[in-house]
Design a protein around this motif. Structure first.
Motif, short mmCIF file in Angstrom:
data_model
loop_
_atom_site.label_atom_id
_atom_site.label_comp_id
_atom_site.label_asym_id
_atom_site.label_seq_id
_atom_site.Cartn_x
_atom_site.Cartn_y
_atom_site.Cartn_z
N HIS A 53 -4.32 -31.17 47.60
CA HIS A 53 -5.54 -30.60 47.03
C HIS A 53 -5.99 -31.40 45.80
O HIS A 53 -7.18 -31.66 45.63
N GLN A 103 3.65 -29.81 48.38
CA GLN A 103 2.92 -30.88 49.06
C GLN A 103 1.44 -30.52 49.21
O GLN A 103 0.56 -31.35 49.02
N GLU A 104 1.17 -29.26 49.57
CA GLU A 104 -0.21 -28.81 49.73
C GLU A 104 -0.97 -28.91 48.42
O GLU A 104 -2.13 -29.34 48.39
N GLN A 105 -0.34 -28.54 47.31
CA GLN A 105 -0.99 -28.64 46.00
C GLN A 105 -1.29 -30.10 45.65
O GLN A 105 -2.36 -30.41 45.11
N LEU A 115 6.62 -27.19 51.10
CA LEU A 115 5.30 -27.34 51.71
C LEU A 115 4.19 -26.94 50.75
O LEU A 115 3.13 -27.57 50.72
N GLU A 116 4.41 -25.91 49.95
CA GLU A 116 3.42 -25.48 48.95
C GLU A 116 3.19 -26.58 47.93
O GLU A 116 2.06 -26.85 47.54
#
Length: 140
Positions: free
Chosen positions: A120, A115-117, A112-113
């Motif tokens: 962004h 994907q979040e990056q 998830l981290e």
């Protein structure tokens, strides 16, 4: 459980053993970080594996907003080192009870981290493109 220390970070201090930092002021109190800031605790351990597990435990505590009930202060909320350690140990013992489940959750957190990056980065590219279009429109 391996021994660890949780103490207030002093800017400029170098730590030779495995460590990470935990924000202690503001609404993001409890957020684990790889680099220090002026208002943080430092988690120290001699074992890198233990530190990694502790980092993800701290991450789970922060993301679940468990600490919001423990925040003090009316203008700038903060958490005391004793209260944080109590919450951390309670959660860490729960994690130790079911390590396979926690490992799966950590793998999910990591995905998830990533994907979040990526999202962004995409949002920054969209903002840059938008600004370029507006500049082109206004330059005529």
């Amino acid at each position: 459980m391996k021994s660890f220390r949780l103490k207030s970070h002093r800017p400029g201090t170098e730590y030779p053993q495995a460590h990470f930092f935990i924000l202690n002021k503001g609404l993001n109190s409890g957020k684990p970080m790889k680099s220090p800031c002026p208002n943080c605790f430092v988690y120290l351990s001699d074992c890198q594996d233990h530190t990694d597990q502790a980092y993800w435990t701290a991450y789970a505590i922060w993301k679940s907003k468990t600490l919001h009930a423990c925040l003090r202060g009316s203008v700038i909320p903060f958490i005391t080192i004793g209260e944080y350690k109590k919450q951390f140990l309670n959660t860490f013992y729960q994690v130790q009870a079911c390590p396979e489940k926690f490992e799966k959750l950590v793998q999910t957190f990591k995905l998830l981290e990533i994907q979040e990056q990526k999202i962004h980065v995409s949002l920054k590219l969209i903002q840059t493109a938008r600004m370029a279009f507006f500049r082109e429109l206004l330059s005529h």
